[in-house]
Scaffold this active site. Sequence first.
Site, mmCIF file in Angstrom:
data_model
loop_
_atom_site.group_PDB
_atom_site.id
_atom_site.type_symbol
_atom_site.label_atom_id
_atom_site.label_comp_id
_atom_site.label_asym_id
_atom_site.label_seq_id
_atom_site.Cartn_x
_atom_site.Cartn_y
_atom_site.Cartn_z
ATOM 1 N N SER A 63 43.298 47.091 41.810
ATOM 2 C CA SER A 63 44.042 47.583 40.641
ATOM 3 C C SER A 63 44.887 48.796 40.988
ATOM 4 O O SER A 63 44.542 49.575 41.884
ATOM 5 C CB SER A 63 43.082 47.968 39.512
ATOM 6 O OG SER A 63 42.322 46.857 39.145
HETATM 7 N N1 SAM Z 1 38.476 46.475 40.125
HETATM 8 C C1 SAM Z 1 39.032 45.810 41.295
HETATM 9 C C2 SAM Z 1 39.449 46.785 42.348
HETATM 10 O O1 SAM Z 1 39.373 47.988 42.128
HETATM 11 O O2 SAM Z 1 39.851 46.289 43.410
HETATM 12 C C3 SAM Z 1 40.189 44.927 40.972
HETATM 13 C C4 SAM Z 1 39.859 43.760 40.210
HETATM 14 S S1 SAM Z 1 40.953 42.457 40.251
HETATM 15 C C5 SAM Z 1 42.289 43.054 39.324
HETATM 16 C C6 SAM Z 1 40.092 41.355 39.196
HETATM 17 C C7 SAM Z 1 38.864 40.750 39.824
HETATM 18 O O3 SAM Z 1 38.136 40.098 38.808
HETATM 19 C C8 SAM Z 1 39.185 39.680 40.854
HETATM 20 O O4 SAM Z 1 38.611 40.001 42.070
HETATM 21 C C9 SAM Z 1 38.614 38.410 40.261
HETATM 22 O O5 SAM Z 1 38.092 37.532 41.237
HETATM 23 C C10 SAM Z 1 37.514 38.968 39.372
HETATM 24 N N2 SAM Z 1 37.029 38.086 38.300
HETATM 25 C C11 SAM Z 1 37.735 37.251 37.504
HETATM 26 N N3 SAM Z 1 36.894 36.631 36.650
HETATM 27 C C12 SAM Z 1 35.655 37.107 36.893
HETATM 28 C C13 SAM Z 1 34.373 36.851 36.331
HETATM 29 N N4 SAM Z 1 34.184 35.975 35.327
HETATM 30 N N5 SAM Z 1 33.325 37.508 36.827
HETATM 31 C C14 SAM Z 1 33.460 38.389 37.853
HETATM 32 N N6 SAM Z 1 34.644 38.647 38.430
HETATM 33 C C15 SAM Z 1 35.741 38.028 37.946
#
Ligand code: SAM
Length: 661
Positions: A63
């Site tokens: 992010s």
């Molecule tokens: N917070 C993270 C960072 O600092 O790098 C960035 C997150 S990224 C924008 C969103 C993440 O949410 C992705 O890695 C994606 O695989 C995950 N994601 C999507 N749906 C999800 C779910 N149901 N449970 C867990 N993770 C999920």
Amino acid sequence: MLDIVADARDRMVDVHIARRGVRDKRVLDAMRRVPREAFVEPGMEEFAYEDSPLPIGAQQTISQPYIVALMAEAAEVKPGDKVLEIGAGSGYAAAVLAEIADRVFTIERIPALGETARTRLRQAGYDNVSLHIGDGTRGWPEEAPFDAILVAAGGPDVPQALREQLAPGGRLVMPVGDESGEQSLIKVTRTGARFHEERLGGVRFVPLIGEQGWAEDGSRAATDHRPSRTRSLPEMIAEAAEPLPDFDDPGFGALFKRFADRRVVLLGEASHGTSEFYRARAAISRYLIKKHGFEILAVEADWPDAAAIDRYVRHKPARLDGEPPFQRFPTWMWRNIEVEALLDWMRTHNVGVAAEKRAGFYGLDIYNMHGSIAAVLAYLDKVDPQAASVARERYGCLTPWQRDPATYGRAVLSKGYRKCEEAVIAQCRDLLQRHLDYAGHDGDSFLDAAQNARLIASAERYYRIMYYGGAESWNLRDTHMFETLEHLLEARGPSSKAIVWAHNSHIGDARFTDMGTARGELNVGQLCRQRFGDQAALIGFGTHAGTVAAATDWDGDMEIKQVRPSHRDSVERLCHDSGVSRFLLDLGRDAALRHRLLEPLLERFIGVIYRPESELLSHYSDVSLPQQFDAYVWFDETTAVTPLGPEHARPGAPDTYPFGL
Ligand code: SAM
């Protein structure tokens, strides 16, 4: 080297985060400590301190630092907190949270990303973070409750499991949006059993994929089986919406059969110049009059003007001495082709109906004091000339102000002019006391004269107190309108039933809008509910965009104005987002929908004045829709009414008859 990285980090925090409004010192300090370069892909380190999301593989991103800070601040993360993060991704945001909170639990659905994040977090020394690989939409029940939950991916709604895992006082921050990709950052705060929801602004995140999020292919996951809390409001509205057929289709009115056994059916409007609202109310009224014996159509118009129209629809001789009705601003409100069509229908319908059962057209409002004085005098001249001369004397007090009664209040208050209060009350009382003598001649004419006398007494007071401002004059006007309705029902007998047409601000129960909660105002809808209980149906109307007939200032010319698309936090926007273009929403049928709509939302009120430039301030109010109305009628796009002009005169009929007589 270390210094260079620390400098870059400080610059990132100062320029991209603090200057953009994040104030929480704990968050800013945490961002200065976490080595973001340790969480990006090898080879991307040099970009680690730019304020942008970066790829981390598997089509996911780390992010943008500003968003991580914004969410941590909004979630009010503090020392001692137990925090849950959904979407570990690179592990960077979890590290920031771990700098502030006591314990952080983070979930990632893609195993390869989760494993890498776990290693990075360990190597960076964050031993207060636990990482689980799986579907985060179910939360982490074994570790619940959490003081804060941050979701780093956008879902269709806040998953129910996550709400349930919030501790009392806990905060959840998450992007919520639709298939189009438009998302809002939502903050949910739990206070006991209640959840307070607010929008923080527009954002763009990768999708939240899981049982209570989106399906892998981008569609909604298991829509049919999810509890209502996980369905979006527009989606629930679309499911509950009953599409409306054409106005001329008999099925239109028949949809309102559920209200046909009520004593009063009140039909609102969200402006005073929208064709669809008039045509819909006409279709419903035709059905209720024809199929269910409603005899009274009482509208937000002045009594003496509506009385002239009533004589036309009930085949009574016209009064030749009166002025043509509806000459006063805003003329388009009743002089329009939509109303004319209904009046013609009523006149034709009444041909086959016994005189005492004919459907009548009545005015509830109080503004035409001049017309009412003329009508009382004309009546008394006919039935009791001696009483007429007394009345002439009494009403003479108001003569200087008749044409511009708004100046009367000011004159009495500021210049010490004589009040006419006693004279008009005495006149009204005298007339009502002669009921038995006068009504023997003709009950209808007596009712007309009595209502005019009541109007004059109400209007005298109305114009006098108008100068104090506040709720009192509004309340007097709506009380007068309600009492007029009661007099009509009484005059037409115990089995009589009425339809009321007035603006949503008069029809929707004021106790559940800013009118009642902030301004101490009541209205006709509220008084009907208090008097008739379940025997009153309050039906509101709304629109998203289109054109409307309205003026810019009081007494100004009618203009065709563009209605701005509805505000994003409004009732109207939810209806627009349902994707159904015109519908009836029965607010008593779907308990889950009703429950979700209880929280205050904005609703737009356009009157005879519309000022799009200041719309949010001048035309929107907070309402609780399912308490304000029993049902809501929706037209996504609407058009202005067509005012009656000479071009609409029909061959063989006098100019704009019955309006021009
Ligand atoms: N917070 C993270 C960072 O600092 O790098 C960035 C997150 S990224 C924008 C969103 C993440 O949410 C992705 O890695 C994606 O695989 C995950 N994601 C999507 N749906 C999800 C779910 N149901 N449970 C867990 N993770 C999920």
